[in-house]
Design an enzyme around this catalytic site. Structure first.
Site, short mmCIF file in Angstrom:
data_model
loop_
_atom_site.label_atom_id
_atom_site.label_comp_id
_atom_site.label_asym_id
_atom_site.label_seq_id
_atom_site.Cartn_x
_atom_site.Cartn_y
_atom_site.Cartn_z
N HIS A 1 -11.61 4.39 1.22
CA HIS A 1 -11.54 3.13 0.49
C HIS A 1 -12.45 2.07 1.11
O HIS A 1 -13.07 1.27 0.40
CB HIS A 1 -10.10 2.62 0.44
CG HIS A 1 -9.22 3.41 -0.47
ND1 HIS A 1 -7.85 3.28 -0.50
CD2 HIS A 1 -9.52 4.35 -1.42
CE1 HIS A 1 -7.35 4.11 -1.41
NE2 HIS A 1 -8.33 4.76 -1.97
N ARG B 1 5.87 -6.55 -20.25
CA ARG B 1 6.66 -6.12 -19.08
C ARG B 1 6.89 -4.61 -19.02
O ARG B 1 7.82 -4.14 -18.37
CB ARG B 1 7.99 -6.88 -19.01
CG ARG B 1 7.83 -8.37 -18.81
CD ARG B 1 9.15 -9.03 -18.47
NE ARG B 1 8.93 -10.46 -18.17
CZ ARG B 1 9.01 -11.42 -19.08
NH1 ARG B 1 9.30 -11.13 -20.34
NH2 ARG B 1 8.82 -12.67 -18.74
N GLU C 1 6.29 5.65 -2.42
CA GLU C 1 5.57 5.71 -1.15
C GLU C 1 6.32 5.03 0.00
O GLU C 1 5.76 4.23 0.76
CB GLU C 1 4.16 5.12 -1.30
CG GLU C 1 3.18 5.67 -0.26
CD GLU C 1 1.74 5.27 -0.51
OE1 GLU C 1 1.21 4.51 0.28
OE2 GLU C 1 1.17 5.73 -1.51
N HIS D 1 -8.16 8.91 2.66
CA HIS D 1 -8.39 7.75 1.81
C HIS D 1 -8.55 6.44 2.58
O HIS D 1 -9.11 5.48 2.05
CB HIS D 1 -7.25 7.59 0.79
CG HIS D 1 -7.28 8.63 -0.29
ND1 HIS D 1 -7.28 9.98 -0.04
CD2 HIS D 1 -7.32 8.51 -1.65
CE1 HIS D 1 -7.31 10.64 -1.19
NE2 HIS D 1 -7.34 9.78 -2.18
N LYS E 1 0.85 5.75 -10.01
CA LYS E 1 0.11 4.67 -9.35
C LYS E 1 -0.93 4.14 -10.32
O LYS E 1 -1.77 4.89 -10.82
CB LYS E 1 -0.58 5.17 -8.08
CG LYS E 1 0.29 5.19 -6.86
CD LYS E 1 -0.58 5.47 -5.64
CE LYS E 1 0.20 5.42 -4.36
NZ LYS E 1 -0.66 5.69 -3.20
N ARG F 1 5.20 10.27 0.63
CA ARG F 1 4.08 10.17 -0.32
C ARG F 1 2.80 9.66 0.33
O ARG F 1 1.70 9.92 -0.15
CB ARG F 1 4.48 9.28 -1.51
CG ARG F 1 3.39 9.22 -2.57
CD ARG F 1 3.85 8.62 -3.87
NE ARG F 1 2.74 8.54 -4.80
CZ ARG F 1 2.84 8.21 -6.08
NH1 ARG F 1 4.02 7.95 -6.60
NH2 ARG F 1 1.78 8.17 -6.85
N LYS G 1 1.45 17.68 -6.01
CA LYS G 1 1.61 16.25 -6.28
C LYS G 1 3.00 15.97 -6.85
O LYS G 1 3.66 15.00 -6.47
CB LYS G 1 0.52 15.79 -7.26
CG LYS G 1 0.54 14.28 -7.60
CD LYS G 1 -0.16 13.45 -6.54
CE LYS G 1 -0.16 11.97 -6.82
NZ LYS G 1 -1.39 11.46 -7.43
N ASN H 1 -2.54 10.17 0.85
CA ASN H 1 -3.68 9.31 1.17
C ASN H 1 -4.55 9.89 2.29
O ASN H 1 -5.40 9.18 2.84
CB ASN H 1 -3.19 7.92 1.59
CG ASN H 1 -2.62 7.15 0.42
OD1 ASN H 1 -3.26 6.98 -0.60
ND2 ASN H 1 -1.38 6.70 0.56
N HIS I 1 -15.47 8.27 -5.77
CA HIS I 1 -14.22 8.33 -5.01
C HIS I 1 -14.08 9.65 -4.25
O HIS I 1 -13.73 9.68 -3.07
CB HIS I 1 -13.03 8.13 -5.94
CG HIS I 1 -11.70 8.19 -5.24
ND1 HIS I 1 -11.35 7.30 -4.25
CD2 HIS I 1 -10.65 9.04 -5.37
CE1 HIS I 1 -10.13 7.60 -3.80
NE2 HIS I 1 -9.69 8.66 -4.47
N GLU J 1 -10.26 16.21 -3.71
CA GLU J 1 -8.80 16.04 -3.78
C GLU J 1 -8.09 17.40 -3.70
O GLU J 1 -7.00 17.50 -3.12
CB GLU J 1 -8.41 15.32 -5.06
CG GLU J 1 -8.89 13.88 -5.16
CD GLU J 1 -8.12 12.90 -4.27
OE1 GLU J 1 -7.16 13.33 -3.59
OE2 GLU J 1 -8.49 11.71 -4.25
#
Length: 363
Positions: free
Chosen positions: A254, A121, A239, A250, A143, A243, A229, A247, A267, A185
């Site tokens: 994606h 956990r 997010e 993205h 993330k 935030r 960042k 993206n 990527h 990026e």
């Protein structure tokens, strides 16, 4: 050494940018008062370059280290790969006070972070990124996750690292294609947040290889991208709003990655394609000046990144795939669109016909 703090309500942490820092990892982790057991996750290529140095540093600081090497590449960013981390953790009795260390690029970082988030956990997690993309983006912000066959990063969790250690000297061994992927990026940060960084990159004659970029610009790229960042994550950890601007590019990226089976473009290349598309959508919607879109695309080309869709990608399949994106809300696809260099906005009011028209022009 440059130290940037990610300020968070529950657990703030340091991004340390330190030439030769790989050899200081053990000492820096000791200062965090972590448990003695460490599971080091990497891939064979990265481990061959830096694994022994990391092991030596950790063991010299009194840590007991076991390692797990995973297959490299986005297509191996799966639950079955994470299972190998769990198996190693179980065999070596990795405890709640233990730490998983990710030595590698974004794929290794994401999988190690997800394993750390879910083992017992949640246990400690340290990022030692070895690619430019991971240094400026993937390793920061907590993330973590893996891909589902139908979509990128659909399985994941937020789990912040205790430390991000960036050693710029590692970039010297980075393959050219991976360096360019990271530049996508960096260009993103210039468009969404930092007009000064964008202008600095425009002054450079080339952005496609480390050896052609002045040391001062590399320093600025790392420092300013990491600060951007950290600033955004510090304001919006999970997010909920701001935030989402990270993206930029993205959404379509994606879809392109998923539809090509994570084998055709990496990527960063997909993000470059996505930024070109987002820029053109913003121009067509009257939100962004054509001249600024051209400035963005010129930087992307200066980094030798693609500006067209890969051959054979079906536009209708891209539009359909957008509905599986994590950012879809009430059936509407959220786009991050620029309004000027350094400023973007979030909208879910982009007509499918506009997306289709832009993508057709990019074939």
């Amino acid at each position: 050494m440059t130290s940037i703090i990610v300020n968070l309500p529950e657990q703030s942490y340091e991004i340390a940018i330190a030439p030769g820092g790989i050899d200081q990892l053990g000492e820096m982790m000791s200062n965090l008062k972590l448990g003695k057991k460490v599971l080091l996750v990497s891939n064979p290529t990265i481990f061959k370059h830096y694994g022994q140095r990391v092991l030596a540093s950790l063991e010299a600081a009194g840590f007991e280290v076991v390692s797990c090497n995973l297959s490299p590449g986005e297509r191996y960013k799966t639950l079955s790969s994470v299972q190998k981390i769990y198996d190693t953790a179980l065999e070596n009795r990795i405890e709640r006070s233990s730490t998983m260390v990710a030595l590698g690029g974004g794929v290794i970082g994401d999988m190690t972070g997800f394993a750390a988030a879910t083992w017992l956990r949640g246990i400690n997690f340290v990022q030692v990124p070895t690619s430019l993309l991971a240094m400026v983006d993937a390793a920061i912000g907590g993330k973590t996750g893996v891909n589902h066959p139908q979509g990128k990063n659909l399985i994941g969790a937020f789990h912040q690292p205790r430390l991000v250690l960036i050693d710029p000297e590692v970039l010297k061994s980075l393959p050219v294609r991976e360096f360019r992927a990271g530049m996508a990026e960096v260009i993103k940060y210039g468009v969404i947040w930092d007009a000064e960084l964008f202008a600095q990159m425009e002054e450079s004659k080339r952005l496609d290889q480390l050896r052609y970029i002045k040391a001062e610009l590399i320093e600025a790229i790392l420092n300013r991208s990491c600060q951007a960042k950290a600033d955004v994550v510090g304001k919006d950890e999970k997010e909920a709003g701001l935030r989402a601007i990270l993206n930029y590019g993205h959404t379509i990226a994606h879809a392109v990655e998923s539809l090509t089976g994570y084998r055709v473009v990496n990527h960063g290349e997909a993000v470059a394609i996505g930024m070109v598309a987002a820029g053109q959508i913003a121009v067509k919607l009257g939100m962004w000046k054509k001249e600024e879109a051209e400035r963005q695309d010129a930087l992307i080309q200066k980094a030798s990144l693609p500006t067209k869709l890969p051959d054979g990608v079906d536009i209708e399949a891209i539009i359909e795939s957008l509905q599986l994106d994590k950012k879809v809300k009430a059936g509407k696809v959220r786009f991050i669109l620029p309004t000027q260099i350094g400023v973007v906005t979030i909208t879910d009011e982009v007509p499918s016909d506009t997306i289709r028209e832009v993508l057709q022009a990019m074939q």
